[in-house]
Design a protein around this motif. Structure first.
Motif, PDB file in Angstrom:
ATOM      1  N   CYS A 184      73.960  -0.074  -6.521  1.00  0.00           N
ATOM      2  CA  CYS A 184      73.652  -1.034  -7.471  1.00  0.00           C
ATOM      3  C   CYS A 184      75.102  -1.251  -8.402  1.00  0.00           C
ATOM      4  O   CYS A 184      75.401  -2.217  -8.980  1.00  0.00           O
ATOM      5  N   CYS A 240      68.714  -2.233 -15.995  1.00  0.00           N
ATOM      6  CA  CYS A 240      67.388  -2.096 -15.023  1.00  0.00           C
ATOM      7  C   CYS A 240      66.865  -0.711 -14.859  1.00  0.00           C
ATOM      8  O   CYS A 240      67.520   0.401 -14.764  1.00  0.00           O
ATOM      9  N   CYS A 276      75.727  -4.857  -9.547  1.00  0.00           N
ATOM     10  CA  CYS A 276      74.654  -5.739  -9.974  1.00  0.00           C
ATOM     11  C   CYS A 276      74.972  -6.122 -11.469  1.00  0.00           C
ATOM     12  O   CYS A 276      75.103  -5.150 -12.161  1.00  0.00           O
ATOM     13  N   HIS A 304      65.377   0.380 -12.381  1.00  0.00           N
ATOM     14  CA  HIS A 304      65.445   0.932 -11.081  1.00  0.00           C
ATOM     15  C   HIS A 304      66.840   1.125 -10.521  1.00  0.00           C
ATOM     16  O   HIS A 304      66.917   1.202  -9.197  1.00  0.00           O
ATOM     17  N   ALA A 305      67.632   0.920 -11.544  1.00  0.00           N
ATOM     18  CA  ALA A 305      69.203   0.993 -10.880  1.00  0.00           C
ATOM     19  C   ALA A 305      69.547   2.391  -9.955  1.00  0.00           C
ATOM     20  O   ALA A 305      68.986   3.492 -10.304  1.00  0.00           O
ATOM     21  N   MET A 306      70.166   2.012  -8.868  1.00  0.00           N
ATOM     22  CA  MET A 306      70.646   3.022  -8.042  1.00  0.00           C
ATOM     23  C   MET A 306      72.081   3.032  -7.856  1.00  0.00           C
ATOM     24  O   MET A 306      72.818   2.144  -8.517  1.00  0.00           O
ATOM     25  N   HIS A 317      62.352  -9.550  -8.721  1.00  0.00           N
ATOM     26  CA  HIS A 317      63.431  -8.970  -9.487  1.00  0.00           C
ATOM     27  C   HIS A 317      63.050  -8.281 -10.673  1.00  0.00           C
ATOM     28  O   HIS A 317      62.295  -8.824 -11.555  1.00  0.00           O
ATOM     29  N   PRO A 318      63.573  -7.086 -11.153  1.00  0.00           N
ATOM     30  CA  PRO A 318      63.150  -6.605 -12.245  1.00  0.00           C
ATOM     31  C   PRO A 318      63.381  -7.147 -13.459  1.00  0.00           C
ATOM     32  O   PRO A 318      62.697  -6.778 -14.400  1.00  0.00           O
ATOM     33  N   PRO A 370      74.286  -7.385  -5.191  1.00  0.00           N
ATOM     34  CA  PRO A 370      73.235  -7.619  -4.301  1.00  0.00           C
ATOM     35  C   PRO A 370      73.360  -8.873  -3.616  1.00  0.00           C
ATOM     36  O   PRO A 370      73.700 -10.011  -4.300  1.00  0.00           O
ATOM     37  N   PHE A 430      72.794  -6.674 -13.619  1.00  0.00           N
ATOM     38  CA  PHE A 430      71.673  -6.350 -14.420  1.00  0.00           C
ATOM     39  C   PHE A 430      71.628  -4.699 -14.469  1.00  0.00           C
ATOM     40  O   PHE A 430      70.671  -4.201 -15.027  1.00  0.00           O
ATOM     41  N   CYS A 431      72.729  -4.199 -13.872  1.00  0.00           N
ATOM     42  CA  CYS A 431      72.619  -2.708 -13.496  1.00  0.00           C
ATOM     43  C   CYS A 431      72.424  -1.829 -14.899  1.00  0.00           C
ATOM     44  O   CYS A 431      71.618  -1.001 -15.020  1.00  0.00           O
ATOM     45  N   CYS A 471      68.668  -8.591  -5.186  1.00  0.00           N
ATOM     46  CA  CYS A 471      68.164  -7.025  -5.624  1.00  0.00           C
ATOM     47  C   CYS A 471      68.431  -6.000  -4.368  1.00  0.00           C
ATOM     48  O   CYS A 471      67.800  -6.481  -3.248  1.00  0.00           O
ATOM     49  N   HIS A 472      68.896  -5.145  -4.589  1.00  0.00           N
ATOM     50  CA  HIS A 472      69.068  -4.023  -3.604  1.00  0.00           C
ATOM     51  C   HIS A 472      67.747  -3.324  -3.151  1.00  0.00           C
ATOM     52  O   HIS A 472      67.455  -2.959  -2.319  1.00  0.00           O
ATOM     53  N   LEU A 473      66.839  -3.532  -4.050  1.00  0.00           N
ATOM     54  CA  LEU A 473      65.222  -3.030  -3.799  1.00  0.00           C
ATOM     55  C   LEU A 473      64.790  -3.805  -2.679  1.00  0.00           C
ATOM     56  O   LEU A 473      63.667  -3.457  -1.882  1.00  0.00           O
TER      57      LEU A 473
HETATM   58 FE1  SF4 Z   1      68.251  -3.290 -10.659  1.00  0.00          FE
HETATM   59 FE2  SF4 Z   1      69.820  -2.607  -8.467  1.00  0.00          FE
HETATM   60 FE3  SF4 Z   1      68.168  -4.596  -8.415  1.00  0.00          FE
HETATM   61 FE4  SF4 Z   1      70.409  -4.788  -9.822  1.00  0.00          FE
HETATM   62  S1  SF4 Z   1      70.205  -4.548  -7.525  1.00  0.00           S
HETATM   63  S2  SF4 Z   1      68.185  -5.304 -10.063  1.00  0.00           S
HETATM   64  S3  SF4 Z   1      70.037  -2.663 -10.841  1.00  0.00           S
HETATM   65  S4  SF4 Z   1      67.373  -2.583  -8.627  1.00  0.00           S
END
Ligand code: SF4
Length: 318
Positions: free
Chosen positions: A297, A290, A284, A292-294, A244-245, A302, A286-287, A315-317
């Motif tokens: 997110c 984060c 999310c 890596h936010a997309m 997780h980021p 997630p 943490f968006c 996490c969506h990653l």
């Molecule tokens: Fe980051 Fe998206 Fe994963 Fe949340 S779900 S930790 S915003 S990449």
């Protein structure tokens, strides 16, 4: 299938602040704890780790989900069962100075739960139990006649540990037990807990904000962010392969012993403020911070899933 000592599923603890605002201190958290195991829960202040621990040992009521101890949902225990449960789970507090009665001598502080749970058949046996507990935590029996203000920070925490051990518990919730202590004393208390855990086959739910401390004592680590569990894995796996980021950012801040490596390694700096657990958000939590936010997110929370054996994250990653 093996029965866990403690099994927490989709736990929620909400506080209604006013008509419109609900603070989600713990939101859909799931984990388990086995006998003789230490689960460290790490996260910044306000992430819900202490509230979560308190609900697990019956010190606070849940809003939803389940907390099962030795196969029994704790909110469904009758009075007798709950009293027995309170003798099997204990807590070590962050600040023993404010959690222990300054008007009581150490002897009575340690003997109190022995009396409540009728564990000694005579005064003589009670005395032997108290002195033996003091010895187990590295305090001299003569200290029994002192008051808590007559001790150093580390000694006070030893009294807190002796008091928690007095009922011979199976599970101890350690709530930031070393964060108020000097670094050298922290190591002594952590080593004492490791020793006691081994000798007594204790299960520890060890909550702290310092990942270095948590990784030293824990068999598995859970990472919480804003009321949610974002990752759980065995300690070595978590330290070597954080998914997780937020965990990656926490780990990048843990100091390493080699000064050259320490200078050269890259730290992940999180930008943005931590939202309040009472702010409504979708997606999310943490968006906003984060790297890596997309798009997804922001819209979808997630799912909590097992990525490889025993390693869970949301996490969506992944
Ligand atoms: Fe980051 Fe998206 Fe994963 Fe949340 S779900 S930790 S915003 S990449």
């Amino acid at each position: 299938m093996k029965e866990h000592l403690l099994e927490v599923t989709n736990l929620k603890k909400y506080f209604r602040m006013n008509k419109r605002t609900v603070l989600k201190a713990v939101d859909d958290v799931s984990f388990y704890l086995d006998r003789g195991e230490t689960l460290g829960i790490v996260g910044e202040s306000g992430c819900g780790k202490t509230t979560c621990g308190k609900v697990c040992i019956g010190m606070a009521e849940k809003t939803g989900g389940s907390v099962i101890y030795k196969g029994k949902e704790i909110s469904e225990m009758d009075k007798k069962e709950f009293f027995r449960f309170t003798g099997q789970v204990q807590m070590i507090f962050q600040d023993p100075y404010s959690s222990l009665d300054p008007h009581m001598r150490v002897y009575d502080l340690v003997a109190e739960s022995i009396r409540i749970h009728h564990l000694a058949r005579s005064r003589k046996q009670e005395k032997e139990m108290v002195y033996s507990l003091l010895q187990d935590v590295g305090l001299r029996w003569e200290y029994a006649s002192r008051y808590i203000h007559q001790f150093s920070g580390g000694q006070r925490q030893r009294v807190g540990i002796a008091r928690a051990l007095a009922v011979d518990p199976e599970l101890i919730f350690c709530d930031e037990p070393v964060s108020a202590l000097d670094v050298s004393v922290q190591a002594q208390i952590v080593n004492l807990l490791v020793k006691l855990k081994k000798e007594r086959t204790l299960s520890l739910l060890f909550v702290a904000h310092d990942l270095a401390v948590v990784s030293h004592i824990s068999d598995r680590i859970g990472v919480m962010y804003l009321g949610s569990m974002v990752e759980i894995a065995e300690t070595d796996e978590m330290m070597e392969n954080p998914m997780h980021p937020y965990t990656q950012a926490l780990l990048s801040a843990v100091p390493v012993a080699d000064p050259r490596l320490e200078r050269e390694r890259e730290r992940i700096m999180l930008k943005g403020d931590v939202p309040s657990p009472s702010d409504g958000w979708t997606g999310c939590s943490f968006c906003g911070r984060c790297p890596h936010a997309m798009e997804i997110c922001r819209k979808e929370r997630p799912e909590w899933k097992e990525i490889k054996q025993g390693h869970y994250t949301a996490c969506h990653l992944k």
